[in-house]
Design an enzyme around this catalytic site. Sequence first.
Site, short mmCIF file in Angstrom:
data_model
loop_
_atom_site.label_atom_id
_atom_site.label_comp_id
_atom_site.label_asym_id
_atom_site.label_seq_id
_atom_site.Cartn_x
_atom_site.Cartn_y
_atom_site.Cartn_z
N GLU A 10 50.82 11.23 -38.40
CA GLU A 10 51.18 10.66 -36.98
C GLU A 10 51.27 9.49 -36.99
O GLU A 10 50.09 8.73 -37.12
CB GLU A 10 50.94 10.91 -35.63
CG GLU A 10 50.88 12.78 -34.70
CD GLU A 10 51.84 13.02 -34.49
OE1 GLU A 10 52.65 12.25 -33.98
OE2 GLU A 10 52.82 14.03 -34.49
N LYS A 33 37.54 13.67 -39.60
CA LYS A 33 36.88 12.24 -39.50
C LYS A 33 36.88 11.49 -38.50
O LYS A 33 38.28 10.99 -38.55
CB LYS A 33 37.40 11.91 -40.75
CG LYS A 33 36.10 10.65 -41.32
CD LYS A 33 36.45 9.64 -42.47
CE LYS A 33 37.45 9.17 -42.18
NZ LYS A 33 36.86 8.09 -41.13
N CYS A 62 50.17 4.35 -30.53
CA CYS A 62 51.31 4.04 -31.41
C CYS A 62 52.56 4.19 -30.70
O CYS A 62 53.42 3.72 -31.08
CB CYS A 62 50.56 5.61 -32.00
SG CYS A 62 51.20 7.17 -30.90
N GLU A 101 54.82 -3.00 -36.30
CA GLU A 101 53.72 -2.42 -35.15
C GLU A 101 52.85 -3.70 -35.34
O GLU A 101 51.84 -3.76 -35.70
CB GLU A 101 53.04 -1.23 -35.85
CG GLU A 101 52.38 -0.80 -34.63
CD GLU A 101 51.75 0.59 -35.02
OE1 GLU A 101 51.22 0.65 -36.43
OE2 GLU A 101 51.86 1.59 -33.89
P1 NAI Z 1 44.41 3.28 -40.78
O1 NAI Z 1 45.48 4.19 -40.91
O2 NAI Z 1 43.71 2.72 -42.21
O3 NAI Z 1 42.77 4.46 -40.25
C1 NAI Z 1 43.29 5.39 -39.51
C2 NAI Z 1 42.55 6.55 -39.76
O4 NAI Z 1 42.39 6.93 -41.22
C3 NAI Z 1 40.94 5.93 -39.68
O5 NAI Z 1 40.07 7.33 -39.86
C4 NAI Z 1 39.64 5.75 -41.16
O6 NAI Z 1 39.30 6.06 -41.94
C5 NAI Z 1 41.10 7.09 -42.14
N1 NAI Z 1 41.22 5.72 -43.29
C6 NAI Z 1 41.35 4.11 -44.15
N2 NAI Z 1 42.09 4.41 -45.27
C7 NAI Z 1 42.54 5.94 -45.96
C8 NAI Z 1 42.64 6.70 -46.94
N3 NAI Z 1 42.27 5.69 -48.02
N4 NAI Z 1 42.16 7.58 -47.21
C9 NAI Z 1 41.64 8.78 -45.84
N5 NAI Z 1 41.64 8.33 -44.67
C10 NAI Z 1 41.83 7.10 -44.87
O7 NAI Z 1 44.25 2.28 -39.61
P2 NAI Z 1 43.84 0.75 -39.17
O8 NAI Z 1 43.29 0.01 -40.50
O9 NAI Z 1 42.30 1.10 -38.89
O10 NAI Z 1 44.80 0.37 -38.10
C11 NAI Z 1 45.71 -0.71 -39.40
C12 NAI Z 1 47.27 -0.56 -38.17
O11 NAI Z 1 47.45 1.12 -38.27
C13 NAI Z 1 47.22 -0.72 -36.88
O12 NAI Z 1 46.79 -2.23 -36.19
C14 NAI Z 1 47.85 -0.40 -36.06
O13 NAI Z 1 48.95 -0.36 -36.16
C15 NAI Z 1 47.83 0.49 -36.91
N6 NAI Z 1 47.32 2.32 -36.15
C16 NAI Z 1 47.72 2.79 -35.92
C17 NAI Z 1 47.17 4.21 -35.24
C18 NAI Z 1 48.52 5.34 -34.44
O14 NAI Z 1 47.71 5.61 -33.29
N7 NAI Z 1 49.83 5.92 -35.44
C19 NAI Z 1 46.00 4.21 -34.74
C20 NAI Z 1 45.10 3.37 -36.17
C21 NAI Z 1 45.90 2.05 -36.61
#
Ligand code: NAI
Length: 504
Positions: free
Chosen positions: A276, A200, A310, A407
């Site tokens: 990650e 996804k 990240c 972060e």
């Molecule tokens: P997120 O963690 O919500 O999104 C990442 C992925 O997880 C997306 O594909 C999303 O659809 C999926 N996801 C969200 N909720 C889920 C659930 N309950 N079950 C399964 N999959 C789910 O990140 P978001 O809200 O877009 O960004 C918020 C913060 O997260 C950012 O400001 C940053 O601090 C952090 N982040 C860190 C990343 C990294 O590379 N470590 C990448 C993206 C965000």
Amino acid sequence: MAGIAQVSGADTPLFTKLKLPNGVEYEQPLGLFINNEFTVGKANKAFEVHSPSTGKLITNVHEAQAADVDIAVDAATRAFEEGPWSKLPPSERGVLLNKLADLFEQNVTTLASIEALDNGKAIQLARGDIAGCIGCFRYYAGWADKIHGKVMDVSSDTFCYTKQEPIGVCGQIIPWNFPLLMFAWKIGPAIAAGNTVVMKPAEQTPLGALFVATLIKEAGFPPGVINILPGFGRDAGDAIAHHMKVKKIAFTGSTLVGRTIMKAAAESNLKKVTLELGGKSPNIVFDDVDIDRAVEWINFGIYYNSGEVCSAGSRVYVQEGIYDKVVAAFKKRASANVVGNPFDENTFQGAQVSKVQHERILNYIDIGRKEGATVEVGGEAHGTEGYFIKPTILSNVGLNARVMQEEIFGPVCTIAKFTDIDDVIKQGNGTNYGLASAVHTKSLNTAIEVANRLKAGTVWVNCYNSFHAALPFGGYGESGIGRELGKEALKNYTQVKTVNINLA
Ligand code: NAI
Ligand code: MG
């Protein structure tokens, strides 16, 4: 739903022709990719995809929900258990990954342009992402026929050996900051090891993965081996995480969602989990450095990919003797970064991915101000169209300030002083995260001592954000579980079987 509008799927075709600002024209798939075909979701819903650099609608994409996850998991299960994939010699998996790498090479301009459009990142960096994808596919292609067990000499009456077997259907949930690079990091080891995948992409950036679906088919992957489901986290993502037939889940994203993924695995079938997650990584400068060189790396450490990394070097620590000089040089360097149109070849820093992230970052800068931070440079939006933010440096930030602990995931770093190694180790290790870190010094002894004492999955010495497919990457502490890349990542996608034969 992260500010992304859901619409009816009825008016959304399965393909559309897109013409990008740099003149690239291509056919963009808009459907779910299951069994090597594009389809409409069962609920016939779609969602809007916006350009972060203009805020304008690009297209709608069909949305996968839980019922579609079931269909994709069934396809992936059949491919794993009965299809041609299940009998394919391991070396042939390598051939397929190499073919995919070749197709990425042939389509590098289109792929990089899609990333610039969908994520808002600078095209020069997007090209680097595609090179990283190609390197990752080729690296794991090489591993495909070198994954094997061992023979153990236990006694003269037994013959004992282990096998490294694939796990089965792998759920892979990826973020929006490196839409295609994270795709490559996930499927590379999973496919090399013989698994099948239900992937996804993030709802903010589904376009690249769907275009790559056409390349997957062209490369000759059998139906059901790689399935791609655009959709929201709380619906399709949650369904993957809870699915009883998904045997392994790999997630990259926020620490908050990482916790819910672990919970979902525990509540369902105890699928294997690798995560990650976030970071708040220290970038440490000792007073023996060449200041201009160190400043290049701290600039790259935080502003690369608009700070949406990240491993971003978001906490800069400078030894007190050169602190004022480094602050002055860094301010000048940060202000010189070209921010703006991702399709301009000179741009280094493009747009933040979404309105939500844009507001979140500006809010953090505000929190910093209220916590008493000095805004050395930046501190506000750049321009009035799209989601740009000026490169920002915050000084006079306390160890426990939120902007020192949390972060921000944007072009914002803190800068602080330290006296000696003990002091900077204490400050550097002073968060719950532990993804990356760096030390800049001419002293080998200092570099090695600091590298030994930092609690982080990666320590860069006299560089920053330097990745290679052969080098494991992952987090200590709340930055995650498991390692991506390198031989390490194959452990996430294999399980050991012990065969113990009685010869007596
Ligand atoms: P997120 O963690 O919500 O999104 C990442 C992925 O997880 C997306 O594909 C999303 O659809 C999926 N996801 C969200 N909720 C889920 C659930 N309950 N079950 C399964 N999959 C789910 O990140 P978001 O809200 O877009 O960004 C918020 C913060 O997260 C950012 O400001 C940053 O601090 C952090 N982040 C860190 C990343 C990294 O590379 N470590 C990448 C993206 C965000
Ligand atoms: Mg979220």
